[in-house]
Design a protein around this motif. Structure first.
Motif, mmCIF file in Angstrom:
data_model
loop_
_atom_site.group_PDB
_atom_site.id
_atom_site.type_symbol
_atom_site.label_atom_id
_atom_site.label_comp_id
_atom_site.label_asym_id
_atom_site.label_seq_id
_atom_site.Cartn_x
_atom_site.Cartn_y
_atom_site.Cartn_z
ATOM 1 N N ASP A 119 0.834 -1.311 0.044
ATOM 2 C CA ASP A 119 -0.083 -0.147 0.024
ATOM 3 C C ASP A 119 0.818 1.409 -0.002
ATOM 4 O O ASP A 119 0.691 2.150 -0.688
ATOM 5 N N PHE A 120 2.062 1.256 0.657
ATOM 6 C CA PHE A 120 2.639 2.473 0.913
ATOM 7 C C PHE A 120 3.427 2.791 -0.494
ATOM 8 O O PHE A 120 3.438 4.026 -0.862
ATOM 9 N N ARG A 122 2.287 2.146 -3.265
ATOM 10 C CA ARG A 122 1.080 2.568 -4.292
ATOM 11 C C ARG A 122 0.501 4.044 -3.547
ATOM 12 O O ARG A 122 -0.456 4.453 -4.354
ATOM 13 N N GLY A 123 1.103 4.497 -2.814
ATOM 14 C CA GLY A 123 0.870 5.967 -2.346
ATOM 15 C C GLY A 123 -0.016 6.186 -1.152
ATOM 16 O O GLY A 123 -0.591 7.230 -0.676
ATOM 17 N N THR A 124 -0.356 5.204 -0.387
ATOM 18 C CA THR A 124 -1.046 5.307 0.826
ATOM 19 C C THR A 124 -0.170 5.693 2.091
ATOM 20 O O THR A 124 0.873 4.994 2.185
ATOM 21 N N ALA A 125 -0.500 6.672 2.519
ATOM 22 C CA ALA A 125 0.318 7.417 3.710
ATOM 23 C C ALA A 125 0.452 6.446 4.861
ATOM 24 O O ALA A 125 -0.570 5.655 5.157
#
Length: 169
Positions: A119-120, A122-125
């Motif tokens: 997720d990180f 892919r842009g999830t903070a």
């Protein structure tokens, strides 16, 4: 299909007076490891070795000599896995281990500057603490206010670079 290795040394200049508990840092040196297969040199993995002077055990004058020797062993082995990394990196050189492992993971992921697909990546903070660099009181307060306005709920203050009473203020 044998693995090849090289490195490039870069010196980065700080845009501000970066202070650590060991003193002021004006620049930071990093060595970037490049790994590729001899059959496809256009696809390569990168990994950074970035020991910090005064803070990292492997920030020593002979660091680059050890890096050269390790990368030569990588070329001789022709492959790289965690077992090989443990065997060829001398004890006390964790930044070389980190650089090799991240370059290897990047290469395994197609040389896309991607260590892990998650997720990180892919842009999830990820909610983390806001780091405040050491500096004079005005610089420190400015950073604290900036981190609060950015929504940080945990702020990490480094201490030990100034007079203790000033830091307590």
């Amino acid at each position: 299909m044998a693995i090849q290795a090289s490195f490039q040394k870069r010196v980065f200049q700080f845009g501000f007076k970066a202070r650590t508990s060991r003193g002021l840092m004006r620049d930071k040196t990093s060595w970037f490891i490049k790994l590729w297969y001899d059959t496809n040199p256009e696809v390569f993995g990168l990994g950074e070795c970035g020991p910090l002077p005064g803070l990292s055990i492997d920030a020593r004058p002979d660091f680059e000599d050890h890096l050269i020797a390790v990368l030569q062993k990588v070329g001789e082995q022709g492959s790289l896995d965690k077992l090989v990394v443990k065997e060829i990196v001398p004890p006390g050189f964790s930044s070389i281990t980190f650089g090799l492992e991240t370059a290897s993971l990047d290469l395994q992921n197609g040389g896309r500057r991607l260590i892990f697909e998650n997720d990180f990546s892919r842009g999830t903070a990820i909610p983390i603490n806001g780091l405040i660099w050491m500096g004079d009181l005005d610089f420190t307060m400015s950073q604290i206010n900036q981190k609060i306005s950015q929504g940080f709920t945990c702020i990490k203050l480094k201490v030990g670079g100034l007079d203790f009473d000033k830091e307590c203020d």
